[in-house]
Design an enzyme around this catalytic site. Structure first.
Site, mmCIF file in Angstrom:
data_model
loop_
_atom_site.group_PDB
_atom_site.id
_atom_site.type_symbol
_atom_site.label_atom_id
_atom_site.label_comp_id
_atom_site.label_asym_id
_atom_site.label_seq_id
_atom_site.Cartn_x
_atom_site.Cartn_y
_atom_site.Cartn_z
ATOM 1 N N LYS A 71 0.838 -1.171 0.114
ATOM 2 C CA LYS A 71 -0.123 -0.012 -0.167
ATOM 3 C C LYS A 71 0.809 1.324 -0.011
ATOM 4 O O LYS A 71 1.747 1.301 0.690
ATOM 5 C CB LYS A 71 -0.784 -0.159 1.153
ATOM 6 C CG LYS A 71 -1.865 1.219 1.384
ATOM 7 C CD LYS A 71 -2.919 0.913 2.270
ATOM 8 C CE LYS A 71 -3.904 2.234 2.571
ATOM 9 N NZ LYS A 71 -4.798 2.028 3.810
ATOM 10 N N SER A 146 -9.206 3.301 2.409
ATOM 11 C CA SER A 146 -8.100 3.817 1.743
ATOM 12 C C SER A 146 -7.270 2.589 1.171
ATOM 13 O O SER A 146 -6.410 2.691 0.366
ATOM 14 C CB SER A 146 -7.046 4.584 2.709
ATOM 15 O OG SER A 146 -6.766 3.968 3.608
ATOM 16 N N SER A 170 -10.613 1.057 6.575
ATOM 17 C CA SER A 170 -9.581 1.176 5.291
ATOM 18 C C SER A 170 -9.327 -0.401 5.085
ATOM 19 O O SER A 170 -8.870 -0.362 3.887
ATOM 20 C CB SER A 170 -8.389 1.838 5.357
ATOM 21 O OG SER A 170 -8.851 3.568 5.699
#
Length: 466
Positions: A71, A146, A170
């Site tokens: 990520k 996210s 997220s």
């Protein structure tokens, strides 16, 4: 194949790391231009050379030779960490974050990054550096966030496993919206970086995402473990070894819409309750609960502590007149609220958080697992900044539409998102399975039992046949 299947095939010699890398790069080339989940992809020749080297080397761990993308909020040495911001675009990390180092030590090959919102703010993955990640079940819709890039990469078969992080859903919202599993572990068991303040900001945590609970457990076991440099980090229990032991009859508490506090789009309640009926069919008991605490008090504590944390992490950028214009409105709003906050306001928010944690101790004395939807609506238009209303109720902030994830995140409870099927428009949904601190293994065992009955990621993969 799931990641453990790949690992077993690699260990037996039935599959080579080079073959796996070649297939991975081919899949990314086929679908990523439309989904935009994997960013900063490394040179293919370099990756193939690294895969051949893995084939020639002794196995380092269960991830030996398995590709993974990190990520784009975490540092992976040699790769840019843009954080979705023009301020950091192109800045190459000199060292791995703790979590990334642990994945590499287990043998993973880092191939690139996965897309995220700017600074991870907002559960909709878009930013001015890499653009928007699209939902692979409907390319006109959001993939969530996210960790939206990670979830979409899993759903389309570009990756077998992925990391993510979770402050405000997220690891849960994008997992639900992409028909995969995502887990927010007990706070502190997956350490963050030993830098800055290490006492006050107990909200965000890294965690695993996967298409099977077994992979989720294996990746969690690799990530967890206390860091001696961090005072609040804790040892997490190993979860993979016991995952196939089906839990005995569990007492499940269904929190519904929290007494009307959470508006849901049509179909969210119905698909959630259908999944709970399936759990009853698995031998568990389900009880509908009244609102256990004032939802607005939890929301107030959350928004105060979140803004306090964001101001702590981004305040220096805000204080620089040359860099401030590059911050998106949501970031400016959070920072300015946090900077204006008094110490007493922060203390009061933490007192509410403490009251809510004490209340959950009473709830968990009567229920093993608490349940809420993973999102209050279905994946929305990818061109929106955020939904401005749900079921006719106006959203007063950029993140109010994700209020349903706050009760667990505020107090560091472990949560596993279960994929629970598809709505009338063919879009996925998920359920948050919430347990007391330290119940990570139990939640994963429940997820495995669910997966054996309803393997949704395998039953309906995204972009099938492409």
């Amino acid at each position: 194949m799931d990641a453990r299947g790949q690992s077993a095939a690699l260990a037996k010699g039935d599959l080579s790391a080079a073959e796996l890398m070649e297939a991975t790069l081919a899949r990314i080339a086929a679908v990523n231009p439309r989904v935009n989940a994997v960013v900063s992809l490394r040179d293919g020749a370099e990756l193939m050379a690294e895969a051949h080297a893995a084939d020639a080397a002794p196995r380092a761990g269960w991830l030996h030779g398995i590709p993974i993308a990190i990520k784009d909020l975490a540092n992976a040495a040699g790769l840019p960490t843009s954080r979705g911001s023009p301020l950091f675009a192109g800045e190459v990390a000199e060292a791995d974050d703790i979590m990334v180092a642990r994945l590499r030590a287990a043998g993973a090959i880092v191939i690139g990054k996965t897309n995220t919102p700017e600074f991870g703010l907002g559960s909709h993955t878009f930013n001015p550096v890499h653009g928007a990640t699209r939902n692979p079940y409907d390319l006109t819709r959001s993939a969530g966030g996210s960790s939206g890039g990670a979830a979409a990469a899993l759903a389309t078969g570009m990756l077998a496993i992925a990391d993510g992080s979770d402050m405000m859903g997220s690891l849960r919202n994008p997992a639900g919206w992409n028909n995969v599993y995502g887990m927010r572990p007990t706070w502190g068991t997956v350490p963050s970086e030993p830098m800055g303040d290490m006492y006050l900001h107990q909200l965000s945590t890294n965690g695993p995402m996967a298409r099977t609970p077994g992979d989720l457990a294996a990746l969690l076991d690799t990530m967890t473990g206390a860091d001696p440099r961090q005072p609040l980090s804790a040892e997490g229990s190993k979860t993979l070894g016991g995952i196939d032991a089906a839990p005995e009859r569990l007492r499940i508490g269904w929190l519904g819409d929290w007494g009307g506090a959470f508006p849901y789009a049509p179909g969210i309640t119905e698909i959630s309750e259908a999944a709970l009926r399936q759990m009853e069919g698995m031998g568990h008991s389900v009880e509908a609960l009244q609102a256990p605490f004032d939802a607005e008090a939890i929301w107030h504590a959350w928004t105060q502590l979140r803004s306090f944390a964001v101001a702590g992490s981004l305040g220096a950028i805000h204080g620089d007149p040359a860099r401030r214009p590059f911050l998106k409105p949501a970031a400016l709003w959070e920072i300015e609220r946090g900077l204006a906050m008094s110490a007493r306001e922060v203390q009061r928010a933490s007192e509410i958080r403490s009251d809510w944690f004490r209340r959950t101790a009473q709830l968990f004395a009567q229920h093993d697992v608490l349940v809420l939807p993973s999102a209050q609506l279905w994946p929305f238009d990818v061109n929106w900044t955020y939904p401005e209303e749900i079921a006719g109720r106006a959203m007063d902030t950029y993140h109010r539409w994700m209020q349903v994830v706050v009760p667990a995140g505020l107090i560091g409870l472990p949560v596993v998102n279960l994929p629970i099927g598809f709505g009338a428009e063919g879009l996925p949904a998920g359920l948050q399975m919430i347990g007391p601190r330290g119940s990570d293994g139990l939640l994963l065992r429940l997820a495995q039992q669910w997966h054996e009955r309803a393997a949704w990621p395998q039953a309906r993969p995204a972009m099938r046949g492409e």
